[in-house]
Design an enzyme around this catalytic site. Structure first.
Site, short mmCIF file in Angstrom:
data_model
loop_
_atom_site.label_atom_id
_atom_site.label_comp_id
_atom_site.label_asym_id
_atom_site.label_seq_id
_atom_site.Cartn_x
_atom_site.Cartn_y
_atom_site.Cartn_z
N GLU A 128 18.00 -25.69 -15.08
CA GLU A 128 17.85 -25.38 -13.66
C GLU A 128 16.41 -25.64 -13.21
O GLU A 128 15.49 -24.91 -13.60
CB GLU A 128 18.24 -23.92 -13.39
N ARG A 132 12.92 -23.11 -12.79
CA ARG A 132 11.60 -23.44 -13.35
C ARG A 132 10.52 -23.32 -12.28
O ARG A 132 9.42 -22.81 -12.55
CB ARG A 132 11.63 -24.86 -13.92
N GLN A 133 10.82 -23.79 -11.06
CA GLN A 133 9.83 -23.66 -9.98
C GLN A 133 9.55 -22.19 -9.65
O GLN A 133 8.37 -21.80 -9.48
CB GLN A 133 10.34 -24.40 -8.75
N ARG A 155 2.14 -1.83 -5.56
CA ARG A 155 2.16 -2.73 -6.72
C ARG A 155 3.58 -2.96 -7.23
O ARG A 155 3.96 -4.08 -7.59
CB ARG A 155 1.29 -2.14 -7.83
N GLU A 169 18.25 -15.92 -8.52
CA GLU A 169 18.40 -17.31 -8.96
C GLU A 169 19.26 -17.41 -10.22
O GLU A 169 20.07 -18.33 -10.35
CB GLU A 169 17.03 -17.91 -9.21
N GLU A 185 35.60 -31.36 -9.08
CA GLU A 185 35.95 -32.06 -7.86
C GLU A 185 35.37 -31.35 -6.64
O GLU A 185 35.09 -30.15 -6.67
CB GLU A 185 37.47 -32.16 -7.73
N LYS A 194 28.82 -22.05 -3.55
CA LYS A 194 27.47 -22.47 -3.91
C LYS A 194 26.50 -22.28 -2.75
O LYS A 194 25.33 -21.90 -2.96
CB LYS A 194 27.49 -23.94 -4.35
N ASP A 195 26.95 -22.53 -1.54
CA ASP A 195 26.09 -22.30 -0.37
C ASP A 195 25.74 -20.82 -0.21
O ASP A 195 24.60 -20.47 0.14
CB ASP A 195 26.76 -22.82 0.90
#
Length: 228
Positions: A128, A132-133, A155, A169, A185, A194-195
């Site tokens: 993914e 990573r970002q 904090r 994420e 498919e 997914k959206d």
């Protein structure tokens, strides 16, 4: 002579008639059909009440009782089967199927859970790019949140907002993997799922930015003014 003979035969004939009538009366049994002409159903009604020896009436009564009993038995058995009927797999109260991978207990379960979690981190880092970002961003923000001079509650909010982005994420990546496992498919429902996951990540990022701007923003502005 004729008058005396007739008078002598009269009593004898009367006695014979009386004996024959008594024999006929004695030959009639209490439960025989003594239906009178023109009175229909009298014997049937008697036989239904008393009728051990009458086949027609007793058959009707016993048949009705048997029918009711069989109907009640069928109804009881159907209700018993409905109560004891196994739950369908779609029923939320149905027991889950046995999973051989969930048989560990105690420290063994904790050890296997930790190994699975580390495996999940490795897969997310390797597969993914978005994770990573965000992990790179967390590596910068978490040390800053530890050294910034704020109260403990602030904090915790700074660090929690960053960790929340990583959590959402990871959940989004798991949903995408499950959808791809079902089918690759293009489908409207797959795209919608997914959206929705991406929208959840965006909300978490917005909360993180808002938290850092509200808490750290005034400090940064004060530092800039003091430096200038």
């Amino acid at each position: 002579m004729r008058s005396s003979r007739s008078s002598a035969e009269g009593p004898s004939n009367g006695a014979l008639r009386a004996v024959e009538s008594s024999r006929d009366t004695a030959s009639i049994e209490p439960f025989d059909d003594v239906r009178e002409p023109g009175v229909a159903g009298h014997a049937d009604s008697v036989h239904r009440v008393n009728g051990a020896r009458i086949k027609s009436g007793s058959a009707n009564v016993s048949g009705g009782v048997q029918h009711d009993a069989s109907h009640d038995t069928t109804r009881d058995s159907s209700s018993h089967d409905a109560l004891n009927e196994p739950l369908s797999p779609d029923d939320p109260l149905a027991p889950l199927p046995f999973n051989p991978y969930k048989g560990n207990r105690g420290l063994t379960r904790a050890w296997h859970a930790m190994k699975n979690s580390l495996a999940g981190f490795r897969v997310a880092i390797r597969e993914e790019s978005a994770f990573r970002q965000e992990l790179t961003l967390a590596a910068i923000l978490i040390p800053c949140g530890l050294v910034v001079p704020v109260d403990p509650v602030s904090r915790v909010l700074l660090l929690g907002s960053v960790l929340l982005v990583l959590i959402v994420e990871l959940l989004n990546s798991s949903v995408e993997a499950a959808i791809d496992r079902i089918s690759l498919e293009r489908h409207e429902l797959s795209r919608r799922a997914k959206d929705l996951g991406s929208a959840a990540v965006m909300v978490a990022l917005g909360m993180c930015v808002m938290t850092w701007v509200v808490i750290v923003g005034p400090l940064v502005v004060g530092w800039v003014r003091a430096w200038l």
